[in-house]
Design a protein around this motif. Structure first.
Motif, PDB file in Angstrom:
ATOM      1  N   VAL A 147       3.821 107.184  11.095  1.00  0.00           N
ATOM      2  CA  VAL A 147       4.455 107.373  12.511  1.00  0.00           C
ATOM      3  C   VAL A 147       5.603 106.332  12.937  1.00  0.00           C
ATOM      4  CG1 VAL A 147       4.022 107.624  14.901  1.00  0.00           C
ATOM      5  CG2 VAL A 147       2.454 108.534  13.202  1.00  0.00           C
ATOM      6  N   GLN A 148       6.680 106.610  13.016  1.00  0.00           N
ATOM      7  CA  GLN A 148       7.843 105.547  13.371  1.00  0.00           C
ATOM      8  C   GLN A 148       7.940 105.776  15.028  1.00  0.00           C
ATOM      9  OE1 GLN A 148      11.655 107.016  12.136  1.00  0.00           O
ATOM     10  NE2 GLN A 148      10.988 109.368  12.350  1.00  0.00           N
ATOM     11  N   LEU A 149       8.234 104.530  15.455  1.00  0.00           N
ATOM     12  CA  LEU A 149       8.467 104.355  17.050  1.00  0.00           C
ATOM     13  C   LEU A 149       9.835 104.532  17.110  1.00  0.00           C
ATOM     14  CD1 LEU A 149       7.372 103.602  19.697  1.00  0.00           C
ATOM     15  CD2 LEU A 149       7.737 101.035  19.114  1.00  0.00           C
ATOM     16  N   MET A 181       4.858  97.957  21.985  1.00  0.00           N
ATOM     17  CA  MET A 181       4.875  97.613  20.607  1.00  0.00           C
ATOM     18  C   MET A 181       3.696  96.803  20.098  1.00  0.00           C
ATOM     19  SD  MET A 181       8.912  96.826  19.578  1.00  0.00           S
ATOM     20  CE  MET A 181       8.826  96.913  17.786  1.00  0.00           C
ATOM     21  N   ARG A 182       3.273  95.646  20.645  1.00  0.00           N
ATOM     22  CA  ARG A 182       1.985  94.905  20.312  1.00  0.00           C
ATOM     23  C   ARG A 182       0.923  95.527  20.649  1.00  0.00           C
ATOM     24  NH1 ARG A 182       3.875  89.925  19.090  1.00  0.00           N
ATOM     25  NH2 ARG A 182       5.839  89.254  20.232  1.00  0.00           N
ATOM     26  N   GLN A 183       0.819  96.294  21.840  1.00  0.00           N
ATOM     27  CA  GLN A 183      -0.438  97.087  22.225  1.00  0.00           C
ATOM     28  C   GLN A 183      -0.881  98.201  21.248  1.00  0.00           C
ATOM     29  OE1 GLN A 183      -2.887  96.049  24.220  1.00  0.00           O
ATOM     30  NE2 GLN A 183      -1.705  94.343  25.047  1.00  0.00           N
ATOM     31  N   ASP A 230       5.352  97.500  14.333  1.00  0.00           N
ATOM     32  CA  ASP A 230       6.032  96.275  13.882  1.00  0.00           C
ATOM     33  C   ASP A 230       7.344  96.352  14.167  1.00  0.00           C
ATOM     34  OD1 ASP A 230       3.759  94.910  12.893  1.00  0.00           O
ATOM     35  OD2 ASP A 230       3.770  96.111  11.016  1.00  0.00           O
ATOM     36  N   ALA A 231       7.971  97.529  14.003  1.00  0.00           N
ATOM     37  CA  ALA A 231       9.269  97.833  14.320  1.00  0.00           C
ATOM     38  C   ALA A 231       9.546  99.134  15.116  1.00  0.00           C
ATOM     39  CB  ALA A 231       9.845  97.855  13.083  1.00  0.00           C
TER      40      ALA A 231
END
Length: 299
Positions: free
Chosen positions: A200-202, A277-279, A283-284
């Motif tokens: 899954v991409q953010l 992103m952290r929760q 990573d990107a």
């Protein structure tokens, strides 16, 4: 069955959603279920003295207090309603629940050819809320809206000039509190389920994402092709957040790519992106400059 207490009705719907139920069904009787003088006799448990809530008014009320659970009618007495008005009421419930806007936002964000094939989590940080939309090539599959926006945070946690480390820590804690809300575990489950087929991409979209891309590129003017080629690691997002929080407002207004009128709220938007992103373990991120208008064109 749910009575006439508005708070109890709201609590019932929110509890059903929290327990993982996918939908709530209600029934329609405009004037109730009268048993006397009926031939053949009615056998149901309800009478004209039992409350039957008007479905569309009820669903509109519930849409304002729920995020994910869907609304169904077991029956609607259509002959007693004007057809176009029923369609309008149903569409209004969808609008109030955020479903239609979220679907269009997802479709628009992933209409970029670089983003069209893989499962994605679309992240849209707004002024009053942050939207998390999970989907794939078939469209939106899950939507979560949190009352976590850059303007909302700025109003509740005003920063000095320059901002202090304690102020940044307070905003980070407020952000993390929202990201620990009871709905977020379901978001994580949805991401994990999609991730079994393909990574899954953010995808970040909206004003904050565009600002991060433009600052990274060092450009003043909106350049869709270059901005959508930007990939930002969580370390780069953190670096920009650190720089913004370390400068006075006047200095932030001098940063290439940061509009002067957004130099105040950019503090908060960058922190929301970083903590999301952290929760959620990304990573990107990739940037999409395409929003609801692109979704409308694609639909």
């Amino acid at each position: 069955e749910i009575g006439n207490d508005p708070a109890a009705i709201r609590d019932f719907a929110q509890a059903a959603e929290e327990l993982g139920y996918s939908h709530i069904t209600t029934y329609d009787h405009v004037l109730g279920a009268v048993h006397d003088g009926r031939d053949p006799a009615l056998t149901g448990p309800y009478r004209e003295t039992d409350p039957f809530h008007e479905p569309f008014v009820l669903f509109g009320y519930l849409a304002g207090g729920t995020k994910r659970v869907e609304m169904f009618t077991g029956i609607v007495i259509l002959p007693q309603r004007q057809t176009v008005l029923v369609a309008k009421q149903a569409a209004e419930v969808d609008v109030l629940s955020g479903g239609d806007e979220a679907r269009l936002a997802f479709a628009g964000a992933v209409s970029c050819p670089r983003l069209a094939n893989d499962p994605a989590l679309v992240l849209d940080v707004g002024g009053g809320s942050t939207e998390f939309i999970v989907g794939d090539a078939g469209g939106m599959r899950f939507h979560l809206s949190l009352p976590l926006g850059s303007v909302r945070l700025m109003e509740r946690h005003p920063a000095g000039d320059p901002p202090t480390a304690d102020e940044c820590a307070a905003v980070r804690e407020a952000t993390d509190t929202q990201l620990r809300a009871w709905e977020v575990p379901e978001l994580r489950r949805q991401i994990a389920a999609f991730g079994q087929a393909a990574p899954v991409q953010l995808v970040a979209t909206g004003g904050v994402a565009s600002i991060l891309a433009m600052m990274e590129l060092g450009i003043h003017d909106h350049d869709r092709e270059r901005m959508e080629a930007v990939g930002l690691s969580v370390e780069r997002v953190a670096a920009w957040r650190g720089r913004l929080w370390g400068l006075r407002l006047a200095r932030r207004r001098e940063i290439t790519g940061l509009p002067a009128n957004r130099a105040d709220v950019a503090l908060y938007g960058s922190l929301i992106v970083e903590q999301s992103m952290r929760q959620l373990g990304f990573d990107a991120l990739r940037v999409s400059t395409r929003g609801i208008r692109f979704g409308v064109l694609c639909s």
